[in-house]
Design a protein around this motif. Sequence first.
Motif, PDB file in Angstrom:
ATOM      1  N   VAL A   1      78.199 -89.525  33.469  1.00  0.00           N
ATOM      2  CA  VAL A   1      78.630 -88.801  34.667  1.00  0.00           C
ATOM      3  C   VAL A   1      77.484 -88.619  35.660  1.00  0.00           C
ATOM      4  CG1 VAL A   1      80.528 -87.643  33.482  1.00  0.00           C
ATOM      5  CG2 VAL A   1      78.278 -86.534  33.580  1.00  0.00           C
ATOM      6  N   ARG A   2      76.244 -88.499  35.168  1.00  0.00           N
ATOM      7  CA  ARG A   2      75.109 -88.374  36.091  1.00  0.00           C
ATOM      8  C   ARG A   2      74.929 -89.663  36.901  1.00  0.00           C
ATOM      9  NH1 ARG A   2      71.906 -83.885  35.392  1.00  0.00           N
ATOM     10  NH2 ARG A   2      72.290 -82.703  33.470  1.00  0.00           N
ATOM     11  N   GLN A   3      74.980 -90.805  36.221  1.00  0.00           N
ATOM     12  CA  GLN A   3      74.815 -92.072  36.927  1.00  0.00           C
ATOM     13  C   GLN A   3      76.022 -92.359  37.820  1.00  0.00           C
ATOM     14  OE1 GLN A   3      73.452 -95.368  34.563  1.00  0.00           O
ATOM     15  NE2 GLN A   3      72.205 -94.040  33.253  1.00  0.00           N
ATOM     16  N   LEU A   4      77.211 -91.963  37.350  1.00  0.00           N
ATOM     17  CA  LEU A   4      78.412 -92.138  38.162  1.00  0.00           C
ATOM     18  C   LEU A   4      78.302 -91.361  39.462  1.00  0.00           C
ATOM     19  CD1 LEU A   4      81.418 -93.045  38.493  1.00  0.00           C
ATOM     20  CD2 LEU A   4      82.032 -90.959  37.228  1.00  0.00           C
ATOM     21  N   LEU A   5      77.903 -90.105  39.362  1.00  0.00           N
ATOM     22  CA  LEU A   5      77.806 -89.260  40.554  1.00  0.00           C
ATOM     23  C   LEU A   5      76.702 -89.753  41.486  1.00  0.00           C
ATOM     24  CD1 LEU A   5      79.531 -86.819  41.319  1.00  0.00           C
ATOM     25  CD2 LEU A   5      77.648 -85.347  40.617  1.00  0.00           C
ATOM     26  N   GLU A   6      75.599 -90.224  40.903  1.00  0.00           N
ATOM     27  CA  GLU A   6      74.509 -90.756  41.720  1.00  0.00           C
ATOM     28  C   GLU A   6      74.963 -91.988  42.489  1.00  0.00           C
ATOM     29  OE1 GLU A   6      70.032 -92.698  41.091  1.00  0.00           O
ATOM     30  OE2 GLU A   6      71.019 -91.609  39.456  1.00  0.00           O
ATOM     31  N   ARG A   7      75.757 -92.846  41.818  1.00  0.00           N
ATOM     32  CA  ARG A   7      76.236 -94.072  42.455  1.00  0.00           C
ATOM     33  C   ARG A   7      77.171 -93.763  43.612  1.00  0.00           C
ATOM     34  NH1 ARG A   7      78.039 -96.163  38.159  1.00  0.00           N
ATOM     35  NH2 ARG A   7      80.293 -95.964  38.423  1.00  0.00           N
ATOM     36  N   CYS A   8      77.872 -92.626  43.531  1.00  0.00           N
ATOM     37  CA  CYS A   8      78.836 -92.246  44.573  1.00  0.00           C
ATOM     38  C   CYS A   8      78.257 -91.219  45.537  1.00  0.00           C
ATOM     39  CB  CYS A   8      80.114 -91.707  43.912  1.00  0.00           C
ATOM     40  SG  CYS A   8      80.973 -92.928  42.904  1.00  0.00           S
ATOM     41  N   ASP A   9      76.931 -91.060  45.514  1.00  0.00           N
ATOM     42  CA  ASP A   9      76.268 -90.128  46.430  1.00  0.00           C
ATOM     43  C   ASP A   9      76.838 -88.716  46.336  1.00  0.00           C
ATOM     44  OD1 ASP A   9      74.555 -92.105  47.464  1.00  0.00           O
ATOM     45  OD2 ASP A   9      76.106 -92.770  48.873  1.00  0.00           O
ATOM     46  N   GLY A  10      77.188 -88.319  45.135  1.00  0.00           N
ATOM     47  CA  GLY A  10      77.654 -86.962  44.899  1.00  0.00           C
ATOM     48  C   GLY A  10      79.108 -86.712  45.233  1.00  0.00           C
ATOM     49  N   ARG A  11      79.848 -87.724  45.677  1.00  0.00           N
ATOM     50  CA  ARG A  11      81.254 -87.525  46.065  1.00  0.00           C
ATOM     51  C   ARG A  11      82.141 -87.539  44.811  1.00  0.00           C
ATOM     52  NH1 ARG A  11      79.240 -90.643  50.420  1.00  0.00           N
ATOM     53  NH2 ARG A  11      79.640 -92.574  49.273  1.00  0.00           N
ATOM     54  N   VAL A  12      82.646 -86.363  44.438  1.00  0.00           N
ATOM     55  CA  VAL A  12      83.398 -86.196  43.199  1.00  0.00           C
ATOM     56  C   VAL A  12      84.703 -86.997  43.223  1.00  0.00           C
ATOM     57  CG1 VAL A  12      84.552 -84.533  41.695  1.00  0.00           C
ATOM     58  CG2 VAL A  12      82.388 -83.924  42.810  1.00  0.00           C
ATOM     59  N   LYS A  13      85.407 -86.949  44.346  1.00  0.00           N
ATOM     60  CA  LYS A  13      86.672 -87.672  44.440  1.00  0.00           C
ATOM     61  C   LYS A  13      86.462 -89.172  44.253  1.00  0.00           C
ATOM     62  CE  LYS A  13      90.611 -88.501  47.510  1.00  0.00           C
ATOM     63  NZ  LYS A  13      91.199 -88.232  48.840  1.00  0.00           N
ATOM     64  N   GLU A  14      85.448 -89.716  44.927  1.00  0.00           N
ATOM     65  CA  GLU A  14      85.166 -91.152  44.808  1.00  0.00           C
ATOM     66  C   GLU A  14      84.727 -91.501  43.394  1.00  0.00           C
ATOM     67  OE1 GLU A  14      81.909 -94.357  46.524  1.00  0.00           O
ATOM     68  OE2 GLU A  14      82.473 -92.639  47.784  1.00  0.00           O
ATOM     69  N   ALA A  15      83.930 -90.618  42.781  1.00  0.00           N
ATOM     70  CA  ALA A  15      83.461 -90.867  41.417  1.00  0.00           C
ATOM     71  C   ALA A  15      84.632 -90.924  40.441  1.00  0.00           C
ATOM     72  CB  ALA A  15      82.467 -89.782  41.003  1.00  0.00           C
ATOM     73  N   ALA A  16      85.567 -90.001  40.597  1.00  0.00           N
ATOM     74  CA  ALA A  16      86.735 -89.992  39.708  1.00  0.00           C
ATOM     75  C   ALA A  16      87.555 -91.262  39.871  1.00  0.00           C
ATOM     76  CB  ALA A  16      87.599 -88.765  40.008  1.00  0.00           C
ATOM     77  N   GLU A  17      87.699 -91.730  41.115  1.00  0.00           N
ATOM     78  CA  GLU A  17      88.477 -92.948  41.362  1.00  0.00           C
ATOM     79  C   GLU A  17      87.782 -94.164  40.760  1.00  0.00           C
ATOM     80  OE1 GLU A  17      88.863 -92.967  45.570  1.00  0.00           O
ATOM     81  OE2 GLU A  17      90.579 -91.573  45.601  1.00  0.00           O
TER      82      GLU A  17
ATOM     83  N   ILE B   1      76.266 -79.826  36.329  1.00  0.00           N
ATOM     84  CA  ILE B   1      75.983 -80.807  37.375  1.00  0.00           C
ATOM     85  C   ILE B   1      76.851 -80.481  38.586  1.00  0.00           C
ATOM     86  CG2 ILE B   1      75.935 -83.253  37.972  1.00  0.00           C
ATOM     87  CD1 ILE B   1      75.905 -83.848  34.951  1.00  0.00           C
ATOM     88  N   ARG B   2      76.259 -80.476  39.758  1.00  0.00           N
ATOM     89  CA  ARG B   2      77.007 -80.171  40.968  1.00  0.00           C
ATOM     90  C   ARG B   2      77.073 -81.412  41.851  1.00  0.00           C
ATOM     91  NH1 ARG B   2      77.914 -74.984  42.408  1.00  0.00           N
ATOM     92  NH2 ARG B   2      77.920 -75.582  44.619  1.00  0.00           N
ATOM     93  N   GLY B   3      78.271 -81.684  42.332  1.00  0.00           N
ATOM     94  CA  GLY B   3      78.424 -82.748  43.306  1.00  0.00           C
ATOM     95  C   GLY B   3      77.998 -82.265  44.667  1.00  0.00           C
ATOM     96  N   THR B   4      77.345 -83.112  45.426  1.00  0.00           N
ATOM     97  CA  THR B   4      76.894 -82.698  46.767  1.00  0.00           C
ATOM     98  C   THR B   4      78.040 -82.638  47.749  1.00  0.00           C
ATOM     99  OG1 THR B   4      76.390 -84.992  47.309  1.00  0.00           O
ATOM    100  CG2 THR B   4      74.603 -83.656  46.411  1.00  0.00           C
ATOM    101  N   LYS B   5      79.115 -83.406  47.432  1.00  0.00           N
ATOM    102  CA  LYS B   5      80.274 -83.414  48.321  1.00  0.00           C
ATOM    103  C   LYS B   5      81.529 -83.416  47.458  1.00  0.00           C
ATOM    104  CE  LYS B   5      77.810 -86.246  51.716  1.00  0.00           C
ATOM    105  NZ  LYS B   5      77.772 -87.548  52.410  1.00  0.00           N
TER     106      LYS B   5
END
Length: 447
Positions: free
Chosen positions: A407-423, A441-445
Amino acid sequence: MERTIPLGVDSVPVRALRVTVLRGPDQGRVVTSTDALSVGTAASNDLVLADETASRYHFELQRIGEAITLVDHGSTNGTRVGGAYIERGRLVPGTVIQVGRSELQVDDGEARTIELHSEREFSGLVGRSAGIRALMAKAERAARSEASVLILGETGTGKEVLARAIHESSSRRGQPFETVDCASMAPTLIGSELFGHEKGAFTGAFEQHAGAFERADGGTVFLDEIGELPSTLQTALLGVLERRSFRRLGGKALVEVDVRVVAATHRDLRSEVNAGTFRQDLYYRMAVVLLRLPPLRERLEDLPDLVEHFLRRAGRSESISDVLPESTLAAMRQHRWPGNVRELRNTVEAALALGTKLELEDAEPLPVPSDESTPHGLLPSKDSGFWRLPYSEAKHQLTELFEDRFVRQLLERCDGRVKEAAEQAEMSRSYLTRVLRRRGIRGTKEE
């Protein structure tokens, strides 16, 4: 149930599935099952919903190992988890599922004891894993009844072997066992093969012909790939099951028979019922007892028993070690086995024909990491104390490590965007949010 239980043990505790209706016409209902659990409006479901926006067979839950798998049966309004429509996916306990106007929560139920067959063979069906032995026990109970049986399983899993085992363990053993492959014949010929025909019934009918039901009188008819049966013959088959009589094609006289029917398919018949291509009343009559044969990749601990079985069937007395080196067995455990037990049988027979040891050529590996090739070095070194931990603790630590890194690498790859990371990860957004919160862990967006 992937673990191996010692032979002679006749029961094992398993974790049940529990579904609770949180919202909708059936609010407050709770259903548990140690096997698959089906949900829909049809009366044969484990959880029958009064919600008219749900399909007849909406979805099914299965426990495969420790995972809970959801399969949507082509429902009209879909199955949603966290706002996402899913056709097939793995769930964690506590997941809330939306079905039409209803919300259902999936949880682990209490541990229950299920029966296991005490031996590693049941009339040709072979294996010592808990899952296959539980199936053997259920099939043996079914054999003692006269109920119709529907066997589900991928191509090559041994559906005809299981059907014959049921026949040989029933009071009908010694009587005929007739097989009709509904997928291998032209639709115009299946009716004749099932019910027979009179002389002159159609072009080429030069003499009277007795069909499978007539030939099997007193015994069992096995209808392989029943999902391929044309709709016109589905009606005729339903009539035979209800009245125990039929007319040959082109005939007028009723032919009465005493036959048990066992059917099999690799197709999702509940989806076919929802789509209107398979009669719901016929499905009811066929699936009085439902048996699921697992694919070989879900019962890899049975590989040595199956190899030995094929050796003995070929009249060979060699030890397994003579034809199955440990290196090959290790490769077999990493193979996908798309052809299932039939592929394994062909592999063994080819090795015997050539007089060589078993080998896997062009093996398609399972995506399981090993300590020699692990992405990002996820597994500790061979010399670490990790490998001396109890299995459950080692698995827990590794799962926690994987989840955190993923999840850390996933969120980093999506620049913190939780919705995009989930998709991107094909996860429900609500579940990803819970994982992130648990990990601190907090998403930036959020969007």
